[in-house]
Motif scaffolding. Structure first.
Motif, short mmCIF file in Angstrom:
data_model
loop_
_atom_site.label_atom_id
_atom_site.label_comp_id
_atom_site.label_asym_id
_atom_site.label_seq_id
_atom_site.Cartn_x
_atom_site.Cartn_y
_atom_site.Cartn_z
N VAL A 128 40.56 37.01 40.45
CA VAL A 128 40.92 38.23 41.19
C VAL A 128 39.67 38.85 41.82
CG1 VAL A 128 41.85 40.55 40.99
CG2 VAL A 128 42.92 38.68 39.74
N ALA A 168 48.00 41.78 33.22
CA ALA A 168 48.25 40.37 32.89
C ALA A 168 48.26 40.16 31.38
CB ALA A 168 47.19 39.49 33.53
N ALA A 181 44.48 44.59 36.98
CA ALA A 181 45.14 43.29 36.97
C ALA A 181 44.95 42.58 35.63
CB ALA A 181 44.60 42.42 38.11
N THR A 226 47.27 30.96 35.77
CA THR A 226 48.38 31.70 35.18
C THR A 226 49.26 30.79 34.33
OG1 THR A 226 48.40 33.25 37.05
CG2 THR A 226 50.36 33.17 35.69
N ILE A 266 40.84 47.46 40.76
CA ILE A 266 41.98 46.56 40.91
C ILE A 266 41.88 45.39 39.93
CG2 ILE A 266 43.13 44.93 42.47
CD1 ILE A 266 42.38 46.81 44.76
N THR A 267 40.66 44.85 39.78
CA THR A 267 40.45 43.74 38.84
C THR A 267 40.75 44.17 37.41
OG1 THR A 267 38.73 42.81 40.27
CG2 THR A 267 38.79 42.05 38.00
#
Length: 291
Positions: free
Chosen positions: A34, A265, A261, A174, A257-258
């Motif tokens: 990311v 996750a 995320a 993922t 944002i990282t």
């Protein structure tokens, strides 16, 4: 009995630590993807906005007329920055670069006014540049518009390739992370399969049985996410100490944002894995638990 309870508690604590560490390692990889993807996009914008469109004016255009045109261009929405260079400034720059004054042996200043325009990143592409250069050439005072077309095309092409590679890596990671975390979670749920079966036999609803497992999964996902963020933050800080200008592309928005995320996750993957594992044993007949 107390020793057995203590042993089970220690065993579960070790499982939680193992799960958090293994999940954090996977989340670090996802976070790196990311971070690199967002940084690559910012780097592309940075490069695009530093590409220069040079506007040359005609010989008979005065500094005042050229300055008026530059003010009009400055108001355009596609201009990020414009630097106007008049005849005298151009002469000084070239005299410094050449080591001699051309006007001394030519008898006049041979340079014309010019402007260097940095476009906004969203407009720094081949299609936009066609109508932008057309607009600039519409001014009768302008003689020439030049820019590095090959470099512009190469930047856009490389960005598309990088984003495609990042997307493929993100999908692969993922899938791998889900598989690894799911296997670790299944081992932890396996030891508690009899407790799940007992609660099912006494009439507890499936949602009631799942609830404590899902609650623990959320906590474990958050802990793993925080651990991964700490490691990633350490890596970014080390990079910053080596190259302080990295803040031009690794902005606080990218870091936020990282981090979001990675946390998201961690919670989602852990929760889904626990949900699937618990449901598996809820669907399993009692006699199969002993096999």
């Amino acid at each position: 009995m107390a020793k057995k309870t203590k042993k089970n508690t220690n065993g579960r604590g070790l499982q939680v630590v193992t799960l958090c560490i293994s999940t954090a390692l996977v989340l670090i990889l996802l976070g790196m993807v990311v971070l690199i993807g967002l940084t690559a996009n910012n780097l592309s914008d940075y490069v695009k906005e530093n590409l220069t469109v040079t506007v040359m004016f005609k010989d008979d255009v005065s500094n005042r007329e050229a300055a008026v045109v530059c003010r009009k261009l400055q108001s355009k929405p596609w201009v990020a920055h414009l630097e106007y260079i008049d005849r005298e400034q151009a002469l000084k720059e070239q005299t410094k670069a050449l080591g001699t004054d051309p006007s001394e042996f030519l008898g006049t200043n041979p340079f014309v006014p010019s402007a260097e325009i940095n476009l906004r990143a969203s407009c720094a592409n081949a299609d936009s540049l066609k109508w932008i250069t057309k607009q600039i050439r519409s001014y009768k005072q302008v003689s020439e518009v030049a820019y590095q077309k090959d470099l512009m095309d190469k930047v856009n092409s490389n960005l598309h390739k990088v984003m495609l590679v990042m997307l493929i890596i993100a999908v692969l990671l993922t899938c791998i992370s889900f598989s690894l975390i799911n296997n670790t979670v299944r081992l932890g749920i396996y030891e508690r399969r009899f407790s799940i079966n007992i609660m099912k036999l006494v009439g507890a609803s499936w949602s009631f049985i799942r609830r404590p497992f899902l609650y623990v999964a959320v906590i474990e996902g958050l802990l793993a996410g925080v651990l991964a963020i700490i490691v990633l933050a350490g890596g970014v800080y080390a990079l910053y100490t080596y190259e302080p200008d990295i803040t031009a592309v690794v902005t606080w928005q990218v870091l936020a944002i990282t981090a979001a995320a990675v946390l998201l996750a961690g919670v989602i993957i852990s929760t889904i894995c626990v949900f699937i594992s618990v449901t598996r044993y809820l669907n399993m007949p009692s006699e199969r638990l002993y096999r």
